[in-house]
Design an enzyme around this catalytic site. Structure first.
Site, PDB file in Angstrom:
ATOM      1  CB  CYS A 111      -0.660   0.194   1.050  1.00  0.00           C
ATOM      2  SG  CYS A 111      -1.910   1.497   1.009  1.00  0.00           S
ATOM      3  CB  CYS A 115      -1.819   4.852   7.649  1.00  0.00           C
ATOM      4  SG  CYS A 115      -2.861   5.453   6.600  1.00  0.00           S
TER       5      CYS A 115
END
Ligand code: SAH
Length: 343
Positions: A111, A115
């Protein structure tokens, strides 16, 4: 070669015509792939051998291989690690609930959203998954468990809206009446908040649930946890959520991972309540799953309870996510990371 499992039935009919085959063959092939969950053309025994041979020359047939499976002794949750044709690894999770079985799938290999608390972000993005590779996760879990899947959540590794076109095709194929025919209402897509794609999704007028990973109630705090917050403000996100609800009538889910000492204070809850008060929504609190590469910790039980309480007092619909499969490797992406480290 084109990937045959990613074609819609209509497209497959056109393909059959191109090959000089009768168009009813398209439906047969489609049902073999998406209803009977065939793993290769060889399994399609009622199709003429010549057609099967032609198809294997013309098209790619994706398949995934189980590399590892861990089953929870506590609740029967299973975590599967699958290998794709190019050797990439993805994780999928199977959860048994009273109302049916649910599968959580990955939408990308890795990804790029970065985050801070998420294990999937650490190695960055390798590539996006094709529609068939997302379907294959649901199909493989169905075959491996021998049980029907009734709910699918796109909450595994990857940002689904960063793979928009493939995601949309996946949704159409998964919910198609000639396939597994999973109800759109039983499908949830979770996003870190890519505003333009959220609005585009609203315009598709689907009946799926959109879940927004909010995790903070001020832009400043959100930026500490999620780099995507530098791009879109919470105000823009809320507008996009409102738009999604207006267009689809579907209630938004807000995901809020509670990180000890970071976003679990009374003022965080108060701001969250103010943000969500006039929205038709549901707030899902998730005690953060600590990953070994970062030093985030879970909020204390008392803090979680008072956070929830504050929201409820403001009339917000809130639940604390039941933690499933605690004993089989916490947060998303950890199994994949561990396997890669071994290789
Ligand atoms: N990219 C999408 C979907 C994948 S993550 C998204 O951001 O929504 C699914 C959910 O798990 C997201 O809400 C994500 O923020 C959360 N998550 C990731 N790592 C976590 C962890 N260590 N503890 C708790 N929640 C986590």
């Amino acid at each position: 070669m084109q990937d045959i499992k990613s074609f819609t039935l209509e497209e497959l009919k056109t393909e059959m015509e191109k090959l000089g085959e009768k168009s009813f063959r398209a439906k047969q092939l489609y049902q073999w792939m998406h209803q009977k969950l065939a793993r290769s053309f060889d399994e399609m025994t009622n199709l003429p051998l010549s057609l099967r041979e032609k198809c294997s020359r013309e098209y790619e047939y994706t398949s995934i291989k189980e590399v590892k499976m861990q089953e929870s002794d506590i609740d029967g949750t299973r975590k599967y690690l699958f290998e794709l044709k190019d050797g990439s690894l993805v994780e999928s999770v199977w959860m048994k609930y009273k109302h049916g079985n649910s599968v959580c799938i990955s939408s990308q290999v890795g990804c790029r959203m970065g985050c801070a608390f998420c294990a999937s972000a650490i190695g960055g993005l390798e590539r996006s998954l094709t529609p068939s590779e997302m379907l294959d996760q649901v199909y493989a879990v169905t075959l491996l468990t021998g049980e029907r899947v009734s709910n699918v959540v796109v909450m595994g590794t990857g940002e689904p809206l960063d793979n928009y076109d493939n995601l949309l095709r996946f949704i159409r194929l998964l919910t198609d009446e000639n396939g597994l025919h999973i109800s759109q209402r039983n499908l949830a897509v979770s996003t870190c908040g890519l505003v333009p794609q959220m609005r585009k999704m609203a315009d598709e007028q689907l009946q799926i649930t959109l879940a927004l990973s909010l995790h903070a109630s001020s832009d400043e705090k959100r930026r500490e946890l999620m780099p995507v917050a530098n791009k879109y403000s919470i105000a823009e996100l809320m507008e996009a959520c409102r738009y999604y609800f207006e267009k689809t009538g579907r209630r938004i889910t807000f995901e809020y991972s509670l990180v000890g000492g970071v976003n679990d204070k009374p003022e965080d809850a108060q701001r969250l309540a103010a943000l969500t008060k006039n929205l038709n929504c549901h707030v899902n609190l998730i005690p953060v799953n600590p990953i070994k590469e970062r030093d985030f910790v879970q909020s204390k039980g008392t803090e979680i309870a008072s956070f929830k309480n504050k929201l409820e007092k403001n009339g917000i619909n809130v639940t604390i996510r039941r933690e499933m499969g605690r004993d089989i490797d916490g947060a998303c992406g950890q199994l994949r990371r561990r396997q890669k480290a071994l290789q």
